[in-house]
Design a protein around this motif. Structure first.
Motif, PDB file in Angstrom:
ATOM      1  N   THR A   6       2.041 -23.810  -2.027  1.00 37.57           N
ATOM      2  CA  THR A   6       3.065 -24.064  -1.009  1.00 37.57           C
ATOM      3  C   THR A   6       3.552 -22.791  -0.331  1.00 37.57           C
ATOM      4  OG1 THR A   6       4.938 -23.935  -2.552  1.00 37.57           O
ATOM      5  CG2 THR A   6       3.821 -26.069  -2.336  1.00 37.57           C
ATOM      6  N   THR A   7       3.160 -21.623  -0.841  1.00 34.81           N
ATOM      7  CA  THR A   7       3.674 -20.377  -0.265  1.00 34.81           C
ATOM      8  C   THR A   7       3.109 -20.104   1.128  1.00 34.81           C
ATOM      9  OG1 THR A   7       1.930 -19.013  -1.270  1.00 34.81           O
ATOM     10  CG2 THR A   7       3.945 -19.365  -2.560  1.00 34.81           C
ATOM     11  N   PHE A   8       1.916 -20.628   1.427  1.00 35.89           N
ATOM     12  CA  PHE A   8       1.257 -20.284   2.687  1.00 35.89           C
ATOM     13  C   PHE A   8       2.005 -20.836   3.892  1.00 35.89           C
ATOM     14  CE2 PHE A   8      -2.095 -20.630  -0.598  1.00 35.89           C
ATOM     15  CZ  PHE A   8      -2.435 -19.284  -0.659  1.00 35.89           C
ATOM     16  N   GLY A   9       2.728 -21.936   3.715  1.00 31.72           N
ATOM     17  CA  GLY A   9       3.460 -22.521   4.822  1.00 31.72           C
ATOM     18  C   GLY A   9       4.833 -21.928   5.049  1.00 31.72           C
ATOM     19  N   ARG A  10       5.253 -20.994   4.215  1.00 35.81           N
ATOM     20  CA  ARG A  10       6.587 -20.412   4.374  1.00 35.81           C
ATOM     21  C   ARG A  10       6.718 -19.622   5.668  1.00 35.81           C
ATOM     22  NH1 ARG A  10       8.203 -18.021  -1.632  1.00 35.81           N
ATOM     23  NH2 ARG A  10       7.927 -19.982  -2.796  1.00 35.81           N
ATOM     24  N   ASP A  11       5.652 -18.988   6.078  1.00 40.93           N
ATOM     25  CA  ASP A  11       5.644 -18.245   7.340  1.00 40.93           C
ATOM     26  C   ASP A  11       4.312 -18.536   8.015  1.00 40.93           C
ATOM     27  OD1 ASP A  11       5.822 -16.510   9.472  1.00 40.93           O
ATOM     28  OD2 ASP A  11       6.613 -14.843   8.294  1.00 40.93           O
ATOM     29  N   ALA A  12       4.215 -19.730   8.604  1.00 41.44           N
ATOM     30  CA  ALA A  12       2.948 -20.175   9.187  1.00 41.44           C
ATOM     31  C   ALA A  12       2.505 -19.281  10.332  1.00 41.44           C
ATOM     32  CB  ALA A  12       3.082 -21.620   9.660  1.00 41.44           C
ATOM     33  N   THR A  99     -12.056 -20.830   1.878  1.00 47.61           N
ATOM     34  CA  THR A  99     -11.106 -19.973   1.170  1.00 47.61           C
ATOM     35  C   THR A  99      -9.976 -20.785   0.539  1.00 47.61           C
ATOM     36  OG1 THR A  99     -11.588 -18.367   2.923  1.00 47.61           O
ATOM     37  CG2 THR A  99      -9.979 -17.702   1.317  1.00 47.61           C
ATOM     38  N   ALA A 100     -10.292 -21.983   0.059  1.00 47.07           N
ATOM     39  CA  ALA A 100      -9.251 -22.813  -0.548  1.00 47.07           C
ATOM     40  C   ALA A 100      -9.784 -23.687  -1.674  1.00 47.07           C
ATOM     41  CB  ALA A 100      -8.608 -23.693   0.521  1.00 47.07           C
ATOM     42  N   PHE A 101     -11.075 -23.653  -1.950  1.00 55.05           N
ATOM     43  CA  PHE A 101     -11.647 -24.549  -2.946  1.00 55.05           C
ATOM     44  C   PHE A 101     -11.020 -24.326  -4.318  1.00 55.05           C
ATOM     45  CE2 PHE A 101     -15.213 -26.468  -5.417  1.00 55.05           C
ATOM     46  CZ  PHE A 101     -15.276 -27.684  -4.746  1.00 55.05           C
ATOM     47  N   HIS A 102     -10.639 -23.072  -4.595  1.00 54.81           N
ATOM     48  CA  HIS A 102     -10.053 -22.744  -5.899  1.00 54.81           C
ATOM     49  C   HIS A 102      -8.675 -23.381  -6.095  1.00 54.81           C
ATOM     50  CE1 HIS A 102      -8.804 -19.729  -2.973  1.00 54.81           C
ATOM     51  NE2 HIS A 102      -7.737 -19.488  -3.716  1.00 54.81           N
ATOM     52  N   TRP A 103      -8.045 -23.860  -5.001  1.00 54.45           N
ATOM     53  CA  TRP A 103      -6.741 -24.523  -5.115  1.00 54.45           C
ATOM     54  C   TRP A 103      -6.880 -26.001  -5.459  1.00 54.45           C
ATOM     55  CZ3 TRP A 103      -3.031 -21.306  -5.787  1.00 54.45           C
ATOM     56  CH2 TRP A 103      -2.973 -20.091  -5.097  1.00 54.45           C
ATOM     57  N   LEU A 104      -8.067 -26.572  -5.348  1.00 55.01           N
ATOM     58  CA  LEU A 104      -8.268 -27.988  -5.650  1.00 55.01           C
ATOM     59  C   LEU A 104      -8.371 -28.199  -7.161  1.00 55.01           C
ATOM     60  CD1 LEU A 104     -10.918 -28.896  -2.918  1.00 55.01           C
ATOM     61  CD2 LEU A 104      -8.412 -28.966  -2.752  1.00 55.01           C
ATOM     62  N   ASP A 105      -8.069 -29.413  -7.596  1.00 54.33           N
ATOM     63  CA  ASP A 105      -8.133 -29.749  -9.017  1.00 54.33           C
ATOM     64  C   ASP A 105      -9.569 -29.595  -9.515  1.00 54.33           C
ATOM     65  OD1 ASP A 105      -8.166 -30.899 -11.539  1.00 54.33           O
ATOM     66  OD2 ASP A 105      -6.980 -32.650 -10.957  1.00 54.33           O
ATOM     67  N   PRO A 106      -9.825 -28.643 -10.430  1.00 57.61           N
ATOM     68  CA  PRO A 106     -11.204 -28.413 -10.873  1.00 57.61           C
ATOM     69  C   PRO A 106     -11.815 -29.607 -11.596  1.00 57.61           C
ATOM     70  CG  PRO A 106      -9.657 -27.159 -12.220  1.00 57.61           C
ATOM     71  CD  PRO A 106      -8.873 -27.721 -11.079  1.00 57.61           C
ATOM     72  N   ALA A 107     -10.987 -30.502 -12.108  1.00 51.58           N
ATOM     73  CA  ALA A 107     -11.516 -31.658 -12.825  1.00 51.58           C
ATOM     74  C   ALA A 107     -12.075 -32.722 -11.886  1.00 51.58           C
ATOM     75  CB  ALA A 107     -10.418 -32.273 -13.694  1.00 51.58           C
ATOM     76  N   THR A 200       0.612 -12.624   3.464  1.00 53.40           N
ATOM     77  CA  THR A 200       0.043 -13.978   3.493  1.00 53.40           C
ATOM     78  C   THR A 200      -0.608 -14.330   2.160  1.00 53.40           C
ATOM     79  OG1 THR A 200      -2.175 -13.354   4.284  1.00 53.40           O
ATOM     80  CG2 THR A 200      -0.464 -13.708   5.951  1.00 53.40           C
ATOM     81  N   TYR A 201      -0.640 -13.400   1.213  1.00 57.76           N
ATOM     82  CA  TYR A 201      -1.243 -13.654  -0.087  1.00 57.76           C
ATOM     83  C   TYR A 201      -0.181 -14.209  -1.034  1.00 57.76           C
ATOM     84  CZ  TYR A 201      -5.104 -10.656   1.521  1.00 57.76           C
ATOM     85  OH  TYR A 201      -6.146 -10.106   2.228  1.00 57.76           O
ATOM     86  N   SER A 202      -0.478 -15.309  -1.684  1.00 52.15           N
ATOM     87  CA  SER A 202       0.525 -15.988  -2.500  1.00 52.15           C
ATOM     88  C   SER A 202       1.082 -15.096  -3.608  1.00 52.15           C
ATOM     89  CB  SER A 202      -0.065 -17.266  -3.095  1.00 52.15           C
ATOM     90  OG  SER A 202      -1.209 -16.987  -3.873  1.00 52.15           O
ATOM     91  N   ASN A 203       0.221 -14.288  -4.242  1.00 50.14           N
ATOM     92  CA  ASN A 203       0.711 -13.454  -5.337  1.00 50.14           C
ATOM     93  C   ASN A 203       1.639 -12.353  -4.848  1.00 50.14           C
ATOM     94  OD1 ASN A 203      -1.452 -12.144  -4.079  1.00 50.14           O
ATOM     95  ND2 ASN A 203      -2.141 -11.144  -5.944  1.00 50.14           N
ATOM     96  N   HIS A 204       1.505 -11.942  -3.579  1.00 52.26           N
ATOM     97  CA  HIS A 204       2.433 -10.974  -3.003  1.00 52.26           C
ATOM     98  C   HIS A 204       3.744 -11.651  -2.608  1.00 52.26           C
ATOM     99  CE1 HIS A 204      -1.239  -8.635  -2.836  1.00 52.26           C
ATOM    100  NE2 HIS A 204      -0.606  -7.579  -2.373  1.00 52.26           N
TER     101      HIS A 204
END
Length: 243
Positions: A6-12, A99-107, A200-204
């Motif tokens: 959800t962090t990416f939409g904070r400053d679209a 650049t978003a596949f890792h955010w999807l449910d791996p199961a 724009t990086y979530s961890n930052h």
């Protein structure tokens, strides 16, 4: 706990301005005409995908989705969480996640992508990697900034060369063996553009000492690198056919 998705939409607007696009030649390896894009962000890949056919793009953030609609008006942009989005009855020819596949449910991500595709359709996973090169000494020196302000930073962390980045793709008996295409390229950043990118990086974004870290990096670029650094990227495209 913060859901980092959800962090990416904070400053679209910053995300639209600062995030890099994708090498144009990448899209020559893809074909439509019915395209599903998962997590388009502000539409960096959406616009070139519309040249392949009709694009349905499923984006979690309403703010990012609004900018994607502006950037790629021919696309149909849906606000939803792909992990729970009801798949349409008509299957797609191509499913793309950049650049978003890792955010999807791996199961469930492979089975849901397979369910969205017709037999013989293609799943395309685009990943962006930070690799060694460019202004190399800067990426050595900047680690001191991270070590000062982010206690989770491993000591003396170094970027890997592009050749060392693994060719990774989820194993699934729903797909044939993947093919890989890799693109190495660079972008030059002035101080403010690089700071914009980092934010724009979530961890930052969620780092408690974020502002002090960014100021430290700004100072490093200005004082030691003349206000300009070059950042190398590796963009990897993995495609696999739905069995």
């Amino acid at each position: 706990m913060t859901d980092l998705r959800t962090t990416f939409g904070r400053d679209a607007a910053r995300y639209r301005r600062a995030r890099p696009t994708y090498p144009p030649e990448l899209f020559a390896h893809l074909a439509g005409p019915r395209v599903l894009e998962i997590a388009p962000g502000t539409g960096q890949a959406t616009l070139p995908l519309t040249a392949l056919g009709h694009v349905t793009a499923v984006e979690l953030s309403p703010a990012l989705a609004a900018l994607a609609r502006e950037h790629a008006p021919a696309a149909e942009v849906v606000v939803a969480d792909f992990d729970h989005w009801p798949l349409p009855d008509d299957p797609f020819d191509l499913v793309v996640c950049a650049t978003a596949f890792h955010w999807l449910d791996p199961a469930t991500r492979m089975s849901r992508c397979a369910a969205a595709l017709r037999p013989g359709g293609t799943l395309a996973v685009i990943s962006t990697h930070h690799v060694a090169g460019g202004t190399e000494q800067f990426f050595v020196d900047v680690q001191r900034c991270y070590e000062r302000w982010d206690p989770s930073t491993p000591p003396d962390l170094r970027l890997s060369p592009a050749a060392a980045v693994p060719r990774e793709f989820d194993e699934s008996d729903l797909f044939d063996a993947p093919e890989f295409h890799r693109f190495e390229w660079e972008l030059a950043y002035d101080t403010e553009a690089y700071a914009d990118l980092l934010l724009t990086y979530s961890n930052h974004v969620v780092l408690p000492a974020r502002d002090r870290l960014i100021e430290d990096i700004r100072s490093l670029i200005d004082t030691r690198y003349g206000g300009r650094v070059v950042k190398p990227y590796l963009t990897q495209l993995a495609t696999a056919t739905r069995r």
